[in-house]
Write a protein that holds these residues in place. Sequence first.
Motif, mmCIF file in Angstrom:
data_model
loop_
_atom_site.group_PDB
_atom_site.id
_atom_site.type_symbol
_atom_site.label_atom_id
_atom_site.label_comp_id
_atom_site.label_asym_id
_atom_site.label_seq_id
_atom_site.Cartn_x
_atom_site.Cartn_y
_atom_site.Cartn_z
ATOM 1 N N ASP A 542 -7.995 -12.282 -3.189
ATOM 2 C CA ASP A 542 -7.319 -12.858 -2.056
ATOM 3 C C ASP A 542 -8.081 -12.329 -1.035
ATOM 4 O OD1 ASP A 542 -5.002 -10.839 -2.460
ATOM 5 O OD2 ASP A 542 -5.495 -12.091 -4.316
ATOM 6 N N ALA A 543 -7.069 -12.940 0.159
ATOM 7 C CA ALA A 543 -6.930 -11.476 1.397
ATOM 8 C C ALA A 543 -6.356 -10.439 1.374
ATOM 9 C CB ALA A 543 -6.895 -12.503 2.411
ATOM 10 N N GLU A 544 -5.676 -10.548 1.183
ATOM 11 C CA GLU A 544 -5.101 -9.102 0.945
ATOM 12 C C GLU A 544 -5.706 -7.645 0.133
ATOM 13 O OE1 GLU A 544 -0.506 -6.890 -0.070
ATOM 14 O OE2 GLU A 544 -1.126 -8.961 0.243
ATOM 15 N N ALA A 545 -6.174 -8.698 -0.968
ATOM 16 C CA ALA A 545 -6.604 -7.889 -1.365
ATOM 17 C C ALA A 545 -8.515 -7.542 -1.495
ATOM 18 C CB ALA A 545 -6.650 -8.302 -3.519
ATOM 19 N N GLU A 546 -8.773 -8.696 -0.510
ATOM 20 C CA GLU A 546 -10.001 -7.340 0.090
ATOM 21 C C GLU A 546 -10.559 -7.040 1.012
ATOM 22 O OE1 GLU A 546 -14.080 -10.872 1.934
ATOM 23 O OE2 GLU A 546 -11.883 -11.687 2.085
ATOM 24 N N THR A 547 -8.579 -6.956 1.877
ATOM 25 C CA THR A 547 -8.894 -6.476 2.609
ATOM 26 C C THR A 547 -8.400 -5.103 2.105
ATOM 27 O OG1 THR A 547 -7.289 -7.569 4.290
ATOM 28 C CG2 THR A 547 -7.423 -5.624 4.988
ATOM 29 N N ARG A 548 -7.483 -4.686 1.314
ATOM 30 C CA ARG A 548 -7.866 -2.931 0.760
ATOM 31 C C ARG A 548 -8.145 -2.443 -0.056
ATOM 32 N NH1 ARG A 548 -3.433 -4.713 -2.124
ATOM 33 N NH2 ARG A 548 -4.728 -4.871 -4.179
ATOM 34 N N VAL A 549 -9.499 -3.453 -0.405
ATOM 35 C CA VAL A 549 -10.574 -2.863 -1.685
ATOM 36 C C VAL A 549 -11.834 -2.720 -0.295
ATOM 37 C CG1 VAL A 549 -12.396 -3.509 -2.633
ATOM 38 C CG2 VAL A 549 -10.274 -4.025 -3.076
ATOM 39 N N LEU A 550 -11.593 -3.271 0.444
ATOM 40 C CA LEU A 550 -12.892 -2.817 2.051
ATOM 41 C C LEU A 550 -12.449 -1.306 2.346
ATOM 42 C CD1 LEU A 550 -13.551 -6.890 2.944
ATOM 43 C CD2 LEU A 550 -14.676 -4.992 1.700
ATOM 44 N N ALA A 551 -11.361 -1.586 3.040
ATOM 45 C CA ALA A 551 -10.818 -0.826 3.829
ATOM 46 C C ALA A 551 -11.622 0.483 3.107
ATOM 47 C CB ALA A 551 -9.040 -0.405 3.179
ATOM 48 N N LEU A 552 -11.440 0.481 1.756
ATOM 49 C CA LEU A 552 -11.822 2.149 0.003
ATOM 50 C C LEU A 552 -12.960 2.537 1.745
ATOM 51 C CD1 LEU A 552 -10.872 0.720 -3.152
ATOM 52 C CD2 LEU A 552 -9.461 2.427 -1.572
ATOM 53 N N ILE A 553 -13.977 1.515 1.692
ATOM 54 C CA ILE A 553 -15.192 2.273 2.393
ATOM 55 C C ILE A 553 -14.657 3.039 2.842
ATOM 56 C CG2 ILE A 553 -17.327 1.505 3.292
ATOM 57 C CD1 ILE A 553 -16.901 -1.269 1.504
ATOM 58 N N ASP A 554 -14.392 2.529 3.469
ATOM 59 C CA ASP A 554 -13.470 3.446 5.506
ATOM 60 C C ASP A 554 -13.471 5.657 5.287
ATOM 61 O OD1 ASP A 554 -14.718 1.414 6.997
ATOM 62 O OD2 ASP A 554 -12.884 0.348 7.355
ATOM 63 N N ARG A 555 -12.247 5.154 3.940
ATOM 64 C CA ARG A 555 -12.074 6.124 4.086
ATOM 65 C C ARG A 555 -13.024 7.874 2.957
ATOM 66 N NH1 ARG A 555 -6.784 4.763 0.456
ATOM 67 N NH2 ARG A 555 -6.499 2.812 1.152
ATOM 68 N N MET A 556 -14.267 6.499 2.586
ATOM 69 C CA MET A 556 -15.700 7.570 2.157
ATOM 70 C C MET A 556 -15.967 8.733 3.467
ATOM 71 S SD MET A 556 -17.520 4.983 -0.323
ATOM 72 C CE MET A 556 -18.379 6.627 -0.984
ATOM 73 N N HIS A 557 -15.528 10.052 2.814
ATOM 74 C CA HIS A 557 -16.486 11.241 3.508
ATOM 75 C C HIS A 557 -17.962 11.105 2.937
ATOM 76 C CE1 HIS A 557 -12.792 11.433 5.480
ATOM 77 N NE2 HIS A 557 -12.492 11.073 4.585
ATOM 78 N N PRO A 558 -19.382 11.126 3.734
ATOM 79 C CA PRO A 558 -19.311 9.957 5.073
ATOM 80 C C PRO A 558 -19.357 9.183 4.835
ATOM 81 C CG PRO A 558 -21.865 11.116 4.395
ATOM 82 C CD PRO A 558 -20.888 11.894 3.233
ATOM 83 N N PRO A 559 -18.658 7.643 5.895
ATOM 84 C CA PRO A 559 -18.793 6.300 5.089
ATOM 85 C C PRO A 559 -20.632 5.697 4.997
ATOM 86 C CG PRO A 559 -17.855 6.961 8.030
ATOM 87 C CD PRO A 559 -18.486 8.350 7.242
#
Length: 594
Positions: A542-559
């Motif tokens: 669903d849209a909320e779960a999709e947004t939450r999962v994709l946000a994990l990519i931005d938290r990686m160091h380095p992205p």
Amino acid sequence: MTVTADPGRPGGRARGTARRHRGGRLRCFLRLALPFFLRPAGRAAALKFTLAFGLAIAAVWIGFERNAWNQTFFGALERRDADAVFRATLDWIWLLALLVGVSVQRAYLERMVEIEWRTWLTRRLLDRWLGRGGLWRLESAGGIDNPDQRVAEDARLLSSLTVELTLRVLLDVVELGLYIGVLWYLSGTLALPLPGGGSLDLPGYMVIAAVLYAGIANLVAHRLGRPLAGLAARQQHREADFRFGLARLRDAAVEVVLLGGGRREAGLAAGRFDAVRRNALDLARRHRIYALFQTPFSYTVLNISMFVTAPAYLAGQLDLGGMMQARGAFSTVVASFATLVFVYPKVAELMAVLGRLEAFEQALADRGPRLCPHPAGRAAATDALILERVAVTTPDGKPLTRPIDLVLRPGEKVALTGASGTGKSLLLSAIAGAWPHVTGRIERPQAGWPPVVVPQRPYLPGLALGDALLYPAEGGLPGSRAEAAGLLDAVGLGRLVADLDGPPRDWDRQLSPGERQRLALVRALLRRPRWLLIDEATSALDAEAETRVLALIDRMHPPPAVLMVAHRPAAIAACDRVVALHPAADVPADQAPA
């Protein structure tokens, strides 16, 4: 490069085609046998086979002694010598005990050779099919049905039939060498009366009769048994199709029930089985025709020997014991020389197996662009993924997409859009190195390559969850167990943390499509990629779960740099820019591949 079949000479005869098939099967057999028997494990197996052959020769010698025993025993009976009969009976018991011990050990060594050769064959075929790009090559080229059958069933049949038939032929040669001289000696000279008086002396007439009888039988066997190879190959193909259909139905059980398709699937399965049944009936009819010849031949060999040896007995050249010995020698010479009569069905099955394995080997041969990490491209001088006028094509070079230009730099996220079926998934496969059929230039970065790919249909092997998240690597979870637990909790799968060290499970059956997609993304992030290719891997969320999962990519160091096939607004909004892919001008969007 386009792969085409060699049509041969125009107007070539069927016999030429048959010779080419036989030559191809022989070359295939040598490729599957010589490399094994030339390596240390194969030489050990060859030694076991040699020992088995030696024991088989010992069994032949025991049979030879038992044949000579006939003269002793029946001669004693004719003389009514009770002591000689008793001693001959003890000799028979000793020979029988020795034959049992030799035969059992020989059979064990044969099985050992079969197992060791099959093990090597299976590993070789698996390596070519799964380890060198063969899996994708077969799927993209088509034309090879049921490759799993060739690995599992044909490797078993090739090893078992070859060992059995080779040993049988070698033993027949040995038996011929032993018995043909005895038969010639016992034959003496037969005087054939001629019309008008006189006679023709025929030395070794029993040998001549045995060779003629067996030779004619071999010719008839070949004539009657020739269709068995094609029917056997077709039967294996249809049996495999039937099994595959049932296995596929099991995997789609829920969908079939929800669609109310049980009756329809039963009809489809019955149709596939009907193809199995029809060919089985054809095969049974052909076996019956062959048996109408083979069975009376088998039963009459001993009786024919009685008629052939009777003239020598009636002429006083042989006593009763000598006649019984000659009968045994004649029967053995005929059976050894007429090997084809007794083994033709198995020879036909072996030819069918070699035909299937030859086609499998040819399909895996390197005849086109080789699958490798860098097809149609090279490492980029800069730390970026660069596509210049890249278009996806079919294996024969027909364009599927319009050329595209793209530069993806570290840390960027690019959405790849286009109508469904445009060819986006194939483009990602080409970038990753799995689809070699492209035009244009692909330059891949040197640092952090190859990429981590998250396919649209997640694959989770039936392992413990920790091992499934590690797949395809082995040894332990990358990073810490706490990191895996944290990612599972972040994507809403915290309940699965306890399964990280649990038993193997069938995750495809136990989890929903959305849960499997989330696990696939967790697996990708645990590998801490520098380059990430995502093929609609959030389509079941669903849209909320999709947004939450994709946000994990931005938290990686380095992205990581991300190239994402996307249709939904949440996925597109998560990217820095959008690149559209269009089908080739002559390929309608609704007919292009994904």
